[in-house]
Write an enzyme that holds these catalytic residues in place. Sequence first.
Site, PDB file in Angstrom:
ATOM      1  CG  HIS A  97      24.022 -32.035 -36.921  1.00 12.17           C
ATOM      2  ND1 HIS A  97      23.403 -33.159 -35.997  1.00 12.17           N
ATOM      3  CD2 HIS A  97      24.402 -31.163 -35.998  1.00 12.17           C
ATOM      4  CE1 HIS A  97      23.835 -32.716 -34.752  1.00 12.17           C
ATOM      5  NE2 HIS A  97      24.475 -31.835 -34.703  1.00 12.17           N
ATOM      6  CD  GLN A 108      25.589 -30.414 -31.236  1.00  8.44           C
ATOM      7  OE1 GLN A 108      25.445 -30.749 -32.336  1.00  8.44           O
ATOM      8  NE2 GLN A 108      25.861 -29.403 -30.751  1.00  8.44           N
ATOM      9  CB  CYS A 120      22.771 -37.565 -36.605  1.00  8.36           C
ATOM     10  SG  CYS A 120      21.375 -37.915 -37.665  1.00  8.36           S
ATOM     11  CD  GLU A 121      19.871 -41.696 -31.175  1.00  8.64           C
ATOM     12  OE1 GLU A 121      20.611 -42.489 -30.930  1.00  8.64           O
ATOM     13  OE2 GLU A 121      18.983 -41.364 -30.606  1.00  8.64           O
ATOM     14  CG  HIS A 122      17.148 -39.012 -35.311  1.00 11.52           C
ATOM     15  ND1 HIS A 122      17.535 -37.734 -34.861  1.00 11.52           N
ATOM     16  CD2 HIS A 122      16.922 -39.657 -34.353  1.00 11.52           C
ATOM     17  CE1 HIS A 122      17.302 -37.744 -33.648  1.00 11.52           C
ATOM     18  NE2 HIS A 122      16.835 -39.087 -33.359  1.00 11.52           N
ATOM     19  CG  HIS A 123      18.673 -38.400 -41.063  1.00 13.76           C
ATOM     20  ND1 HIS A 123      18.922 -37.579 -39.732  1.00 13.76           N
ATOM     21  CD2 HIS A 123      17.608 -38.547 -41.542  1.00 13.76           C
ATOM     22  CE1 HIS A 123      17.576 -36.879 -39.844  1.00 13.76           C
ATOM     23  NE2 HIS A 123      16.825 -37.416 -40.880  1.00 13.76           N
ATOM     24  CB  CYS A 131      21.170 -35.505 -41.154  1.00 12.28           C
ATOM     25  SG  CYS A 131      21.025 -34.689 -39.708  1.00 12.28           S
TER      26      CYS A 131
HETATM   27 ZN   LIG Z   1      20.097 -36.676 -38.512  1.00 18.15          ZN
END
Ligand SMILES: [Zn+2]
Length: 212
Positions: A170, A142, A101-104, A172
Site C-alpha cells: 500500500h 483490501q 485505497c479509499e482512505h488516501h 499510503c
Molecule cells: Zn490508505
Amino acid sequence: MSNENHSHDLDEDLDGYVKIDRYNPEMISKIAGHYEDILTQLGENPNREGLLKTPERVAKALTYLTHGYDLNPTDILKSAMFKEEYSQMVLVKDIEVYSMCEHHMLPFFGKAHIAYIPNGHIVGLSKLPRVVDAFARRLQVQERLTNEIRDCIQQTLNPIGVGVVIECRHLCMSMRGIQKQNSVTTTSAFTGAFLNEKTRLEFLQLISSKLS
Ligand SMILES: [Zn+2]
C-alpha cells in the site's frame, strides 16, 4: 504561450489508456477544473508548460483507475460458465491487482490467488482476473476487495467452496513516512470446503511458494 494543445481533443487523446466508456468529456473537464485549483492550492502554477495538460491527464487517469464501477463482475462470470463434472480444486494464482485505497486515494497493488472447487460448473479461467479487476478498479480497502471477489464467485458459480488470498503493498503506508516501506498486507476469505482446515491448507500450500 501557445494554447494550441489545449483544444477539446478529449475523445482522441487517451494518453495511452484503454478506451473506456467513462471518458465522458463533461466529467473529465469538471474533474480537470478541480485539479487546476488543487495545483494552485499546492503552490504550483498550473499554467507552466509541464502542467498545462496535467489536470486533464489526472482526470483521465482517475477515471481509468476507477472504471470498475462500470463493470458487472457477475455478468463477466456468467458470460463463460460451462457445465463440467470436474470436481478437484481449480487454482489461478499470481493475478495482478491494481487498486486505490479509499482512505488516501493512493494505489495498492500486488497479487491475488483464487481457488474454487466446482459443483457442476466451471468458469473460463480468464474471467477470474477480470473479476478481480472489476472489483479492484474502484476505491477500495483490501479486506472488502477480498470478500467481494469471494462472494461474487460463490453466489454466481455456486461451487463447493471458494478461497481468495490477496497480498498487496500500500503506497499510503510506504510513501507517507510510516516506516513500513516493504510490508505486504495479506488478506484471505473462504467459503464452503475451504473452511475445512485440510482443504484450506492444500490451497495455501499451493500458493505458498509465492507468498513473500
Ligand atoms: Zn490508505
